[in-house]
Design a protein around this motif. Structure first.
Motif, PDB file in Angstrom:
ATOM      1  N   ALA A  46     -59.169 -69.415   0.334  1.00 36.48           N
ATOM      2  CA  ALA A  46     -59.754 -70.752   0.360  1.00 36.48           C
ATOM      3  C   ALA A  46     -61.275 -70.657   0.350  1.00 36.48           C
ATOM      4  N   ALA A  47     -61.813 -69.690   1.083  1.00 38.05           N
ATOM      5  CA  ALA A  47     -63.270 -69.536   1.146  1.00 38.05           C
ATOM      6  C   ALA A  47     -63.837 -69.126  -0.212  1.00 38.05           C
ATOM      7  N   PHE A  48     -63.149 -68.187  -0.882  1.00 34.68           N
ATOM      8  CA  PHE A  48     -63.600 -67.793  -2.229  1.00 34.68           C
ATOM      9  C   PHE A  48     -63.560 -68.998  -3.174  1.00 34.68           C
ATOM     10  N   GLY A  49     -62.476 -69.757  -3.106  1.00 32.38           N
ATOM     11  CA  GLY A  49     -62.344 -70.925  -3.973  1.00 32.38           C
ATOM     12  C   GLY A  49     -63.492 -71.889  -3.767  1.00 32.38           C
ATOM     13  N   LEU A  50     -63.800 -72.138  -2.477  1.00 36.06           N
ATOM     14  CA  LEU A  50     -64.896 -73.054  -2.162  1.00 36.06           C
ATOM     15  C   LEU A  50     -66.222 -72.493  -2.656  1.00 36.06           C
ATOM     16  N   ALA A  51     -66.422 -71.194  -2.442  1.00 37.67           N
ATOM     17  CA  ALA A  51     -67.668 -70.558  -2.865  1.00 37.67           C
ATOM     18  C   ALA A  51     -67.856 -70.717  -4.375  1.00 37.67           C
ATOM     19  N   PHE A  52     -66.782 -70.489  -5.121  1.00 35.51           N
ATOM     20  CA  PHE A  52     -66.887 -70.609  -6.580  1.00 35.51           C
ATOM     21  C   PHE A  52     -67.177 -72.041  -7.004  1.00 35.51           C
TER      22      PHE A  52
ATOM     23  N   LEU B  67     -64.700 -57.252  -2.105  1.00 35.05           N
ATOM     24  CA  LEU B  67     -65.432 -57.568  -3.327  1.00 35.05           C
ATOM     25  C   LEU B  67     -66.483 -58.659  -3.113  1.00 35.05           C
ATOM     26  N   ALA B  68     -66.465 -59.283  -1.904  1.00 34.80           N
ATOM     27  CA  ALA B  68     -67.296 -60.470  -1.680  1.00 34.80           C
ATOM     28  C   ALA B  68     -68.750 -60.227  -2.045  1.00 34.80           C
ATOM     29  N   ALA B  69     -69.271 -59.071  -1.627  1.00 40.96           N
ATOM     30  CA  ALA B  69     -70.694 -58.835  -1.832  1.00 40.96           C
ATOM     31  C   ALA B  69     -71.006 -58.418  -3.269  1.00 40.96           C
ATOM     32  N   SER B  70     -69.955 -58.046  -4.022  1.00 40.25           N
ATOM     33  CA  SER B  70     -70.187 -57.499  -5.359  1.00 40.25           C
ATOM     34  C   SER B  70     -70.688 -58.552  -6.339  1.00 40.25           C
ATOM     35  N   GLY B  71     -70.296 -59.809  -6.110  1.00 40.31           N
ATOM     36  CA  GLY B  71     -70.702 -60.859  -7.034  1.00 40.31           C
ATOM     37  C   GLY B  71     -69.952 -60.821  -8.355  1.00 40.31           C
ATOM     38  N   ASN B  72     -68.967 -59.943  -8.468  1.00 36.89           N
ATOM     39  CA  ASN B  72     -68.176 -59.878  -9.700  1.00 36.89           C
ATOM     40  C   ASN B  72     -67.103 -60.975  -9.677  1.00 36.89           C
ATOM     41  N   ARG B  73     -67.461 -62.110 -10.258  1.00 34.72           N
ATOM     42  CA  ARG B  73     -66.586 -63.280 -10.207  1.00 34.72           C
ATOM     43  C   ARG B  73     -65.192 -63.009 -10.740  1.00 34.72           C
ATOM     44  N   ARG B  74     -65.130 -62.284 -11.841  1.00 33.50           N
ATOM     45  CA  ARG B  74     -63.842 -62.110 -12.509  1.00 33.50           C
ATOM     46  C   ARG B  74     -62.900 -61.249 -11.668  1.00 33.50           C
ATOM     47  N   LEU B  75     -63.478 -60.190 -11.086  1.00 30.80           N
ATOM     48  CA  LEU B  75     -62.668 -59.308 -10.246  1.00 30.80           C
ATOM     49  C   LEU B  75     -62.248 -60.013  -8.959  1.00 30.80           C
ATOM     50  N   ILE B  76     -63.212 -60.741  -8.376  1.00 34.53           N
ATOM     51  CA  ILE B  76     -62.874 -61.513  -7.173  1.00 34.53           C
ATOM     52  C   ILE B  76     -61.765 -62.493  -7.504  1.00 34.53           C
ATOM     53  N   GLY B  77     -61.893 -63.144  -8.683  1.00 34.78           N
ATOM     54  CA  GLY B  77     -60.865 -64.100  -9.104  1.00 34.78           C
ATOM     55  C   GLY B  77     -59.487 -63.461  -9.113  1.00 34.78           C
ATOM     56  N   VAL B  78     -59.396 -62.281  -9.724  1.00 42.09           N
ATOM     57  CA  VAL B  78     -58.104 -61.594  -9.816  1.00 42.09           C
ATOM     58  C   VAL B  78     -57.510 -61.361  -8.423  1.00 42.09           C
ATOM     59  N   TRP B  79     -58.338 -60.785  -7.537  1.00 42.29           N
ATOM     60  CA  TRP B  79     -57.799 -60.406  -6.223  1.00 42.29           C
ATOM     61  C   TRP B  79     -57.546 -61.612  -5.336  1.00 42.29           C
ATOM     62  N   ALA B  80     -58.410 -62.619  -5.435  1.00 44.36           N
ATOM     63  CA  ALA B  80     -58.207 -63.808  -4.605  1.00 44.36           C
ATOM     64  C   ALA B  80     -56.970 -64.568  -5.066  1.00 44.36           C
ATOM     65  N   VAL B  81     -56.734 -64.615  -6.384  1.00 47.32           N
ATOM     66  CA  VAL B  81     -55.523 -65.272  -6.886  1.00 47.32           C
ATOM     67  C   VAL B  81     -54.286 -64.532  -6.372  1.00 47.32           C
ATOM     68  N   MET B  82     -54.366 -63.205  -6.400  1.00 49.84           N
ATOM     69  CA  MET B  82     -53.258 -62.399  -5.903  1.00 49.84           C
ATOM     70  C   MET B  82     -53.028 -62.673  -4.422  1.00 49.84           C
ATOM     71  N   GLN B  83     -54.131 -62.754  -3.681  1.00 50.48           N
ATOM     72  CA  GLN B  83     -54.058 -62.957  -2.246  1.00 50.48           C
ATOM     73  C   GLN B  83     -53.409 -64.301  -1.923  1.00 50.48           C
ATOM     74  N   MET B  84     -53.674 -65.279  -2.809  1.00 55.02           N
ATOM     75  CA  MET B  84     -53.097 -66.596  -2.571  1.00 55.02           C
ATOM     76  C   MET B  84     -51.665 -66.644  -3.075  1.00 55.02           C
ATOM     77  N   ALA B  85     -51.404 -65.940  -4.197  1.00 57.10           N
ATOM     78  CA  ALA B  85     -50.084 -66.053  -4.821  1.00 57.10           C
ATOM     79  C   ALA B  85     -48.992 -65.402  -3.976  1.00 57.10           C
ATOM     80  N   LEU B  86     -49.333 -64.305  -3.314  1.00 56.54           N
ATOM     81  CA  LEU B  86     -48.306 -63.576  -2.560  1.00 56.54           C
ATOM     82  C   LEU B  86     -47.675 -64.443  -1.465  1.00 56.54           C
ATOM     83  N   PRO B  87     -48.487 -65.019  -0.537  1.00 55.71           N
ATOM     84  CA  PRO B  87     -47.843 -65.860   0.483  1.00 55.71           C
ATOM     85  C   PRO B  87     -47.227 -67.130  -0.101  1.00 55.71           C
ATOM     86  N   MET B  88     -47.860 -67.676  -1.141  1.00 57.63           N
ATOM     87  CA  MET B  88     -47.324 -68.902  -1.744  1.00 57.63           C
ATOM     88  C   MET B  88     -45.931 -68.646  -2.325  1.00 57.63           C
ATOM     89  N   ALA B  89     -45.790 -67.504  -3.011  1.00 50.61           N
ATOM     90  CA  ALA B  89     -44.504 -67.185  -3.625  1.00 50.61           C
ATOM     91  C   ALA B  89     -43.433 -67.048  -2.552  1.00 50.61           C
TER      92      ALA B  89
END
Lengths: 210, 557
Positions: B107-113, B513-535
């Motif tokens: 949720a925090a990554f989503g808000l940050a983006f 990855l938070a400090a890396s600033g790599n949006r695309r990589l953060i996107g991948v991992w944050a989506v995974m992080q959200m998808a696992l509990p959601m599934a």
């Protein structure tokens, strides 16, 4: 078979609510009458050994001369029917009947089919209990109890949620089957018509004739 | 046996917290033989006090924690007061479960983006309203005041407090009280606040304390959204814990004790504020003001708050997904010019490996927690809740950062750190309270007569439990399991500290990855992080529906 209640006293916070001594003969229906809150249902809870916290009881309960006062609910062999049918919602009609049947019983399918037929529910074993009418559910609940071969039957206002017409028929249905099996019956009710139809003695919770 | 389960569970909850705190006190005064600290002394404290950021970090932790809690609580009460009993409210309550399953970090990554200078909000208004042709050089995320940190916390804490409030409403007799107040001419919000709020608050007090303690000491959300120079105290403690110089662990321990004191002080402060509000509120309620005009402002305000949170989470998650699939994406285009699965494919082996580890740890913790929760609830059947049951809130109120360093040190000394099993065990400490809380209400609401009927039919207690009670509560058990799973997946600090960097989960990978600033990589991992509990949540909702598709009586609502 007979049910004997000896000097049963139920107290709540020290105050005596229920005081009863009586014997219910096989096939006889003892009606306990009184306004709501007088302790009628608590009496049945004491009989099955499931007094809610805050209550205490003394006295003895004898079934066919055996003292069952110290036994846990599942070993007392007292069948009980509540106001609601309390069919288990996760089981089919046949599943509910099978739950009542002892696990070692032979010919389970035939016994269940017979019970369904006796209740006028032929072929409805696979049905979801939630799809049955109120009267049908009440009959399934009774048959489930009878399949568990109780030595006595306790009824906690089991007809009060049925309409007048169904109530008379259900009453007749229950009493007939109890008599046919020679079961002593304790009926708790606030409806005098129930007690009259039962035809047995009528008492209050303190043992006075009501 | 169930009684033994109860005490085993409570021990399990209390012991790690107490052991962890004990494991912090020694090093804070220089004693930790494993790292060469054999004498007691005040050096760690001198080091801590010499850190120039200390005052700023303390202030940040205190202010953002109090602000996040106050805003979350106010918004929760406002939403319920303004909308309870309406159709929109019923809709909001249905949206709660998935919101709760969502890890804080996702949720925090989503808000940050969303709020970043190059995020969707700024893109939507550029260049036509803002004149920006390129992302402006503004410090919105990681702002020095911690405003985005507060926002990130509010987005996740409001759903939690809402759920706790919903559970408390029936006992507060809210509908009838509200009806009486309305009949006396009170406005919706004013009537609710004057009649229902005091009773509801008494019931949600402990969850509110948990929110306060959590908000003051959170690490993952602060790493993503919080200020950096100085960061909040909790982030700085972690920094010292992870310092290559193991000697910094002494200073970290001293910091952990300060963090604990700070949270305790804030709780005392909050308690004092409660008393003051209660006194003023009593006077206010007795003064008889109907507040009918206030509804015109407060009802829309509550709606805006609820919708705002929904949008922040929904758009935030959508943003994460889009970033994870973005090739070229220039400012201020709303969508990428080029879409690509490259980032997913590049990470696929690692994703699979980490997902299996996270999933197994979470499943193990959730299943064990569920069994313990059932044992605890079974033990207190009928009887009044033992006072010790309040211990369930202990791991939620004592800040993680205050006792986990001690526990990590103990694990290190015992040589069990860095194993998945140790990580699962420490997750259990945080999973169990949530599983228990999720299961407690449906467990109590179960019709006791079903158990009596079964027993009267000759079923011994074990059969009543296994053949009647548990099947009838299948849905509640599944939801509790999903809550436990989600809680475990979301754990950052316990995984990091007890895993000692050798056990990684979707959450530790994403936050790293938070400090890396790599949006695309953060996107991948944050989506995974959200998808696992959601599934898992979706599966846990579908399972009982599938099992009991022919049983109307097993459906709810």
């Amino acid at each position: 078979m007979s049910l004997q209640i000896e000097n049963l006293e139920i107290r709540r916070n020290g105050a005596v609510m229920v005081a009863l001594s009586c014997r219910v003969a096989p096939g006889e229906v003892l009606s306990i009458m009184g306004p709501s809150g007088c302790g009628k249902s608590t009496l049945l809870m004491a009989l099955i050994g499931a007094l809610p916290p805050g209550f205490s009881a003394s006295g003895r309960i004898l079934l066919d001369g055996h003292d069952i006062t110290g036994l846990p609910t599942h070993q007392r062999r007292l069948g009980i029917l509540f106001q609601d049918d309390i069919l288990f919602p996760h089981l089919s009609v046949a599943g509910n009947l099978g739950f009542g049947l002892a696990s070692g019983a032979r010919d389970r399918d035939r016994l269940i089919a017979d019970a369904l037929a006796e209740a006028g529910l032929e072929g409805m074993g696979r049905r979801d209990p939630a799809t049955l009418s109120g009267g049908e559910r009440a009959r399934v609940a009774l048959m489930r109890t009878l399949l568990s071969e109780p030595r006595a039957l306790l009824l906690d206002e089991p007809f009060s949620k049925l309409d007048t017409d169904r109530r008379a028929r259900m009453r007749e249905f229950v009493f007939q089957r109890a008599r046919a099996r020679d079961l002593p019956v304790v009926l708790v009710t606030h409806d005098r018509a129930d007690a009259q139809a039962a035809g047995g003695p009528v008492l209050g919770v303190t043992g006075t004739a009501a | 046996m169930a009684r033994a389960g109860l005490w085993a569970a409570l021990t399990l909850l209390a012991l790690p917290v107490l052991a962890g705190l004990a494991g912090v006190i020694g090093p804070a005064f220089g004693y930790l033989p494993a790292l060469g600290g054999t004498g007691f002394g005040l050096d760690p404290w001198r080091g801590l006090l010499a850190w120039p950021g200390l005052a700023g970090a303390l202030r940040l932790s205190l202010v953002t924690g109090l602000a996040a809690t106050a805003v979350s609580l106010a918004l929760t009460l406002l939403i319920v007061a303004a909308w309870q009993g309406t159709r929109s409210f019923a809709w909001v309550t249905r949206a709660l479960a998935p919101l709760l399953a969502l890890p804080h970090a996702a949720a925090a990554f989503g808000l940050a983006f969303l709020i970043a200078p190059s995020g969707w909000i700024s893109r939507a208004f550029s260049p036509w309203a803002t004149g920006w042709e390129r992302p402006p050089d503004l410090l919105i995320v990681n702002d020095p005041w911690g405003l985005s940190l507060v926002a990130g916390l509010v987005v996740k804490e409001v759903p939690f407090l809402l759920l706790m409030t919903l559970a408390a409403l029936p006992q507060a007799d809210s509908l009838r009280s509200q009806m009486v107040a309305r009949a006396l001419g009170y406005g919706r919000v004013t009537g609710w606040l004057k009649t229902v709020a005091p009773r509801v608050y008494a019931q949600i007090r402990l969850p509110v304390y948990a929110v306060l303690a959590y908000s003051m000491s959170v690490v993952d959300v602060a790493l993503i959204l919080g200020p950096t120079r100085p960061p909040t105290l909790a982030v700085q403690i972690l920094d010292w814990m992870n310092h290559p110089d193991l000697g910094m662990r002494f200073q970290a321990a001293a910091g952990a004790l300060v963090q604990l004191m700070l949270v305790l002080a804030a709780l005392v402060l909050w308690r004092g504020a409660e008393r003051a509000v209660a006194r003023l509120g009593g006077t206010w309620a007795a003064a008889g003001g109907r507040g009918t005009a206030a509804d015109r402002v407060l009802r829309p305000l509550g709606a805006v708050g609820a919708i705002g949170i929904g949008l922040a989470v929904g758009l935030g998650l959508a943003g994460l997904l889009v970033w994870s699939l973005a090739g070229l994406w220039q400012f201020p285009a709303l969508l990428p010019e080029i879409w690509t699965a490259r980032h997913w494919i590049g990470q696929s082996a690692e994703l699979r490996r980490v997902m299996v580890v996270s999933g197994l740890i979470a499943l193990g913790a959730a299943v064990v927690a569920l069994a313990l929760a059932v044992a605890m609830l079974q033990a207190r059947n009928g009887a009044r809740a033992p006072y010790g049951l309040r211990l369930i809130y202990l791991p939620l109120i004592v800040p993680q950062i205050a006792f986990l360093p001690g526990l990590a040190t103990l694990a290190l000394v015992l040589g069990i750190d860095g194993t998945p099993l140790a990580v699962m065990a420490v997750h259990l400490v945080f999973v169990l309270p949530y599983v228990y809380l999720a299961l407690a209400d449906p467990w109590r609401a179960w019709d006791r007569r079903a158990g009596l009927s079964a027993a009267a039919l000759g079923a011994p207690p074990a059969r009543v439990l296994w053949a009647v009670r548990l099947p009838m509560l299948t849905r509640a058990l599944c939801i509790a399991l999903a809550v436990g799973f989600a809680t475990s997946v979301a754990q950052y600090l316990p995984t990091l500290l007890i895993g000692a960097g050798r056990v990684s989960t979707v959450t530790t990978e994403a936050v790293a990855l938070a400090a890396s600033g790599n949006r695309r990589l953060i996107g991948v991992w944050a989506v995974m992080q959200m998808a696992l509990p959601m599934a898992v949540f979706a599966a846990c909702l579908a399972l009982p529906a599938l099992l009991f598709r022919n049983r109307q009586g097993m459906r709810i609502g």
